[in-house]
Design a protein around this motif. Structure first.
Motif, mmCIF file in Angstrom:
data_model
loop_
_atom_site.group_PDB
_atom_site.id
_atom_site.type_symbol
_atom_site.label_atom_id
_atom_site.label_comp_id
_atom_site.label_asym_id
_atom_site.label_seq_id
_atom_site.Cartn_x
_atom_site.Cartn_y
_atom_site.Cartn_z
ATOM 1 N N PHE A 31 0.985 -1.046 -0.235
ATOM 2 C CA PHE A 31 -0.100 -0.334 -0.383
ATOM 3 C C PHE A 31 0.815 1.121 0.211
ATOM 4 O O PHE A 31 1.866 1.888 0.836
ATOM 5 C CB PHE A 31 -0.436 0.016 1.216
ATOM 6 C CG PHE A 31 -1.856 -1.360 1.492
ATOM 7 C CD1 PHE A 31 -1.547 -2.519 2.079
ATOM 8 C CD2 PHE A 31 -3.161 -1.195 0.864
ATOM 9 C CE1 PHE A 31 -2.338 -3.301 2.158
ATOM 10 C CE2 PHE A 31 -3.327 -2.354 0.434
ATOM 11 C CZ PHE A 31 -3.440 -3.532 1.324
ATOM 12 N N ALA B 57 -12.097 0.573 -1.650
ATOM 13 C CA ALA B 57 -11.575 -0.066 -2.111
ATOM 14 C C ALA B 57 -10.123 -0.526 -1.629
ATOM 15 O O ALA B 57 -9.879 -1.576 -1.070
ATOM 16 C CB ALA B 57 -11.626 -0.807 -3.354
ATOM 17 N N THR B 58 -8.930 0.254 -1.643
ATOM 18 C CA THR B 58 -7.760 0.561 -0.853
ATOM 19 C C THR B 58 -7.932 0.549 0.788
ATOM 20 O O THR B 58 -7.287 -1.019 1.065
ATOM 21 C CB THR B 58 -6.857 1.902 -1.486
ATOM 22 O OG1 THR B 58 -7.182 1.300 -2.328
ATOM 23 C CG2 THR B 58 -5.257 1.850 -0.833
ATOM 24 N N GLU B 60 -10.398 -1.152 2.703
ATOM 25 C CA GLU B 60 -11.019 -2.522 2.937
ATOM 26 C C GLU B 60 -9.355 -2.609 2.774
ATOM 27 O O GLU B 60 -9.673 -4.427 3.518
ATOM 28 C CB GLU B 60 -11.645 -2.455 1.839
ATOM 29 C CG GLU B 60 -13.382 -1.951 2.470
ATOM 30 C CD GLU B 60 -14.880 -2.283 1.559
ATOM 31 O OE1 GLU B 60 -13.934 -3.317 0.580
ATOM 32 O OE2 GLU B 60 -15.901 -1.872 1.891
ATOM 33 N N ALA B 61 -8.979 -3.397 1.753
ATOM 34 C CA ALA B 61 -7.630 -3.953 1.592
ATOM 35 C C ALA B 61 -6.633 -4.386 2.553
ATOM 36 O O ALA B 61 -6.733 -5.269 2.974
ATOM 37 C CB ALA B 61 -6.794 -3.647 0.075
ATOM 38 N N GLU B 64 -8.383 -5.289 6.017
ATOM 39 C CA GLU B 64 -8.558 -6.863 5.494
ATOM 40 C C GLU B 64 -7.200 -7.694 6.087
ATOM 41 O O GLU B 64 -6.470 -8.911 6.458
ATOM 42 C CB GLU B 64 -8.889 -7.417 4.639
ATOM 43 C CG GLU B 64 -10.624 -7.637 4.444
ATOM 44 C CD GLU B 64 -11.724 -7.796 3.203
ATOM 45 O OE1 GLU B 64 -10.254 -7.447 2.341
ATOM 46 O OE2 GLU B 64 -12.302 -6.544 3.389
ATOM 47 N N LYS B 65 -5.863 -6.365 5.451
ATOM 48 C CA LYS B 65 -4.945 -7.289 5.624
ATOM 49 C C LYS B 65 -4.116 -7.435 6.815
ATOM 50 O O LYS B 65 -2.739 -7.883 6.999
ATOM 51 C CB LYS B 65 -3.796 -7.267 4.218
ATOM 52 C CG LYS B 65 -3.984 -7.643 3.006
ATOM 53 C CD LYS B 65 -2.922 -7.047 2.212
ATOM 54 C CE LYS B 65 -2.877 -7.848 0.466
ATOM 55 N NZ LYS B 65 -2.139 -7.041 -0.084
#
Lengths: 97, 97
Positions: A31, B57-58, B60-61, B64-65
């Motif tokens: 990221f 989306a970024t 949320e990723a 999650e990670k």
């Protein structure tokens, strides 16, 4: 039953080592678009029903006495009012203390 | 610069010892109207500008990670869009994941 949210964040001028640790880790996970991360606490309170102003004042007093360290932290109270029609709850007011 | 909030709370079925400790302490400080306290984490992220869907989306990723342990925690992403007229930012959408 009334639901009230209390969000507690470090004051901007206070160093946030937890936020910095997350900020350093995110690029290593792919990221690259992150420029700042601040980490704080969220409290979801269930209180006996009362009018929004009373709920607001009660939650602010809880924040000042226990939930936040007001020397280094700011807090924000959001009173959620169950909207009979819509799914879920809508915030009534968000006062920045 | 875009601001995105990620709120991470324990799933309802998961025991919340921190929340329970606060819940037990509040009545001793004179707050008798509390029936439940849940404690979680709030992340305030600053990301490079992008459209709200990409920001959503970024974030949320990231949740999650790294930001959430999705085995025991739920997270909610709120993309804040600076409203040129009004003071502060308004949430664009709050997706429950």
């Amino acid at each position: 039953m009334a639901r009230v949210l209390v969000d507690v964040m470090l004051k901007p001028e206070i160093l946030d080592p937890q936020g910095q640790a997350v900020q350093r880790a995110l690029p290593r996970m792919g990221f690259d678009s992150v420029t700042s991360v601040r980490q704080g606490k969220r409290f979801e309170l269930e209180l006996e029903d009362a009018d929004p102003a009373t709920l607001q004042a009660t939650a602010e007093a809880m924040a000042e006495k226990l939930l936040a360290n007001t020397v280094i932290e700011d807090f924000k109270v959001t009173v959620l009012v169950e909207d009979a029609g819509a799914r879920g709850a809508a915030p009534v007011n968000t006062e920045n203390a």
